[in-house]
Design a protein around this motif. Structure first.
Motif, PDB file in Angstrom:
ATOM      1  N   SER A 124       0.837  -1.202   0.000  1.00 50.44           N
ATOM      2  CA  SER A 124       0.000   0.000   0.000  1.00 50.44           C
ATOM      3  C   SER A 124       0.867   1.247   0.000  1.00 50.44           C
ATOM      4  O   SER A 124       2.062   1.189   0.338  1.00 50.44           O
ATOM      5  N   LEU A 173      -9.019  -3.554  -3.837  1.00 50.54           N
ATOM      6  CA  LEU A 173      -8.646  -4.778  -3.133  1.00 50.54           C
ATOM      7  C   LEU A 173      -9.206  -5.996  -3.850  1.00 50.54           C
ATOM      8  O   LEU A 173      -9.637  -6.965  -3.221  1.00 50.54           O
ATOM      9  N   ASP A 196      -7.577  -6.940   4.640  1.00 56.72           N
ATOM     10  CA  ASP A 196      -7.519  -6.204   3.377  1.00 56.72           C
ATOM     11  C   ASP A 196      -8.450  -5.002   3.330  1.00 56.72           C
ATOM     12  O   ASP A 196      -8.186  -4.051   2.587  1.00 56.72           O
ATOM     13  N   GLN A 200      -7.396  -0.922   6.534  1.00 60.57           N
ATOM     14  CA  GLN A 200      -6.920   0.226   5.754  1.00 60.57           C
ATOM     15  C   GLN A 200      -7.054   1.501   6.580  1.00 60.57           C
ATOM     16  O   GLN A 200      -8.023   1.686   7.317  1.00 60.57           O
TER      17      GLN A 200
END
Length: 334
Positions: A124, A173, A196, A200
């Motif tokens: 990320s 994702l 996932d 975040q």
């Protein structure tokens, strides 16, 4: 989104041995393996360029001041040292990685020994931003971008981000071949949702668009529909506990594909009816409506299909435009 402070996350989540990285630098991408050398900056990890990532772990670099413009392309160059037998990758990046032997400093010529359409280790990029919307999109290959154009960044999530002017974070994702419940490729959504999606940073909402592979592989129509709906409800509950908005997206067509049967279509219709009418979502993106053939509604429009299961670039464009319209609704604002 753009910003002037960022950090990169690198992952060894699926490695069973340590991953040693000798250096990482980022730069504005130009064409192919070329970069704008004037923008190149080395990343540091607790003040050092070298970092070793333990098995099943990931690391963030130190915060870096960098003028990242909205919607721009960024190059990440990793000099690996010791690598595990299994490297954590994004198989369906639809973006080329250029590989050479040895180190290459920003102003040196990058001598390509191999090029592959996968990403390695990159998990990320976080941008410092206050008061901005950010959406995490859970999905399978239709979100991952099968049928899009390699290196053109024209997945439906990309189109949505462009339509919103790069002012809203759109996190893709999607994993090709992924399922919600079990089977498929990679860990199913029911297992990877917390990591996932919910982990975040800076999220304001989530988009749930997954289930076509569960439906296509189903051997018990009623059970699959019930389990999918129950799992969506658990995802919604987790998101609500964190104060997030939740948008559901209808499952697209399976007609003219290997997934087709009247029983599988019945599951899709049941699930889509629940998504549209249950009232459990803050809004619904009706991808089924966007892509359906007006004459044969159980299959995609011929001019929108890539292989009848996945859209082509025009189909993804229509999906992205519709998503941007829905995410701009007043009830989804901060």
């Amino acid at each position: 989104m753009g910003g002037d402070v960022l950090r990169l996350e690198l992952s060894n989540l699926f490695g069973n041995e340590p991953l040693k990285i000798k250096s990482v630098y980022i730069a504005d991408a130009t064409t192919g393996e070329q970069i704008n050398t004037k923008t190149a900056q080395y990343l540091k990890f607790k003040g050092k360029q070298v970092v070793t990532i333990a098995p099943h772990q990931s690391v963030f670099c130190d915060d870096l001041k960098y003028q990242l413009k909205p919607l721009q392309r960024l190059s990440i160059t990793i000099h690996y040292g010791t690598m595990p037998q299994t490297v954590t990758t994004h198989r369906g990046s639809r973006t080329t990685s250029y590989i050479m032997k040895g180190a290459c400093k920003p102003k040196q010529t990058f001598v390509i020994s191999e090029q592959l359409d996968h990403w390695y280790s990159i998990a990320s990029i976080d941008i410092q931003a206050e008061g901005r919307q950010c959406w995490a999109c859970l999905g399978n290959s239709i979100t991952d971008g099968r049928g899009t154009t390699t290196n053109q960044q024209n997945r439906w999530t990309d189109i949505c981000a462009e339509q919103l002017g790069g002012q809203v974070g759109i996190l893709n994702l999607g994993i090709g071949g992924n399922c919600v419940l079990q089977g498929g490729l990679s860990e199913p959504a029911i297992k990877r949702f917390d990591r996932d999606i919910m982990s975040q940073r800076g999220l304001t909402g989530i988009v749930i668009y997954e289930g076509i592979n569960d439906i296509g592989g189903s051997r018990n129509a009623e059970q699959t529909a019930s389990q999918l709906i129950s799992t969506y409800q658990s995802f919604i509950a987790k998101a609500r506990q964190q104060g997030l908005k939740v948008v559901g997206a209808t499952i697209t067509q399976i007609g003219h594909t290997d997934y087709w049967s009247y029983f599988h279509e019945a599951v899709r219709q049941t699930v889509n009816e629940w998504i549209r009418t249950s009232g459990q979502f803050d809004a619904v993106i009706d991808f089924d409506q966007v892509l359906r053939d007006p004459v044969i509604p159980t299959q995609m429009r011929a001019d929108y299909q890539y292989d009848w299961l996945h859209p082509n670039a025009d189909g993804y464009k229509a999906m992205g435009q519709e998503t941007a319209k829905i995410l701009s609704l007043p009830q989804l604002k901060l």
